[in-house]
Design a protein around this motif. Structure first.
Motif, short mmCIF file in Angstrom:
data_model
loop_
_atom_site.label_atom_id
_atom_site.label_comp_id
_atom_site.label_asym_id
_atom_site.label_seq_id
_atom_site.Cartn_x
_atom_site.Cartn_y
_atom_site.Cartn_z
N ARG A 60 38.90 32.70 36.52
CA ARG A 60 38.02 32.14 35.32
C ARG A 60 37.28 31.07 35.81
N ARG A 61 37.72 30.27 36.72
CA ARG A 61 37.13 29.00 37.04
C ARG A 61 35.72 29.58 37.82
N ALA A 62 36.04 30.58 38.55
CA ALA A 62 34.87 31.13 39.40
C ALA A 62 33.71 31.65 38.52
N LEU A 63 34.28 32.58 37.37
CA LEU A 63 33.39 32.91 36.50
C LEU A 63 32.42 32.00 35.60
N ASN A 64 33.10 30.51 35.64
CA ASN A 64 32.43 29.61 34.67
C ASN A 64 31.42 28.55 35.45
N VAL A 65 31.52 29.30 36.59
CA VAL A 65 30.58 28.24 37.46
C VAL A 65 29.07 28.65 37.23
N ASP A 66 28.24 27.55 36.52
CA ASP A 66 26.96 27.69 36.27
C ASP A 66 26.03 28.17 37.21
N GLY A 67 25.61 29.47 36.86
CA GLY A 67 24.36 29.90 37.38
C GLY A 67 24.58 31.23 38.44
N ILE A 68 25.80 31.47 38.20
CA ILE A 68 26.12 32.50 39.14
C ILE A 68 25.98 33.79 38.39
N ASP A 69 25.93 34.92 39.23
CA ASP A 69 25.86 36.36 38.98
C ASP A 69 27.34 36.89 38.54
N LYS A 70 27.73 36.81 37.29
CA LYS A 70 29.05 37.18 36.73
C LYS A 70 29.44 38.54 37.19
N ASP A 71 28.52 39.46 36.86
CA ASP A 71 28.87 40.79 37.26
C ASP A 71 29.07 41.11 38.82
N MET A 72 28.16 40.43 39.32
CA MET A 72 28.28 40.63 40.91
C MET A 72 29.82 40.06 41.26
N LEU A 73 30.12 38.77 40.87
CA LEU A 73 31.43 38.38 41.33
C LEU A 73 32.46 39.33 40.65
N ILE A 74 32.43 39.77 39.50
CA ILE A 74 33.55 40.66 38.96
C ILE A 74 33.62 41.99 39.95
N GLU A 75 32.53 42.44 40.34
CA GLU A 75 32.38 43.53 41.21
C GLU A 75 33.22 43.42 42.68
N LYS A 76 32.87 42.43 43.01
CA LYS A 76 33.54 41.79 44.28
C LYS A 76 35.23 41.73 44.05
N ALA A 77 35.53 41.32 42.89
CA ALA A 77 37.03 41.21 42.57
C ALA A 77 37.59 42.90 42.48
N ARG A 78 36.67 43.35 41.77
CA ARG A 78 37.09 44.82 41.73
C ARG A 78 37.17 45.59 43.09
N GLU A 79 36.27 45.18 44.02
CA GLU A 79 36.52 45.64 45.33
C GLU A 79 37.73 45.60 45.98
N GLU A 80 38.36 44.18 45.72
CA GLU A 80 39.53 43.75 46.36
C GLU A 80 40.56 44.68 45.86
N CYS A 81 40.61 45.13 44.43
CA CYS A 81 41.52 45.68 44.00
C CYS A 81 41.53 47.24 44.40
N ARG A 82 40.14 47.76 44.49
CA ARG A 82 40.29 49.02 45.14
C ARG A 82 40.93 49.03 46.45
#
Length: 103
Positions: A60-82
């Motif tokens: 949640r903290r990572a996704l709330n960082v100003d100016g980041i690409d949230k979709d890219m960050l979520i995709e990287k997290a999903r890659e970890e799950c996969r």
């Protein structure tokens, strides 16, 4: 001082470390409490839920960082799950739950 992208990447790495902890904890404890009546299962659930909450907070903290690409960050997290699913499955369900609880 870290920029937004660096901070988000750092938090994502911290999140991955917590996922690693969950994976190892699930594996290490998976065989120990089955059939036990000493309350160890309750302790296991408390501990694993605490790790999950920590992981959710960090993501949640990572996704709330100003100016980041949230979709890219979520995709990287999903890659970890996969990756977890492909390796042996340990921790993958919680990994997906954590993402789904945060987004």
């Amino acid at each position: 001082m870290m920029g937004g992208e660096q901070k988000a990447q750092y938090l994502l790495e911290c999140w991955k470390d917590i996922i690693d902890t969950i994976v190892h904890f699930e594996y290490d404890c998976s065989f120990e409490w089955r059939g036990e009546t000493d309350g160890s299962h309750d302790s296991y659930l408390e501990d694993i839920n605490l790790y999950q909450k920590k992981a959710e907070d960090v993501l949640r903290r990572a996704l709330n960082v100003d100016g980041i690409d949230k979709d890219m960050l979520i995709e990287k997290a999903r890659e970890e799950c996969r990756k977890r699913e492909e390796e042996d499955g340990w921790g993958s369900a919680r990994c997906w739950d954590i993402i789904n609880n945060v987004i």
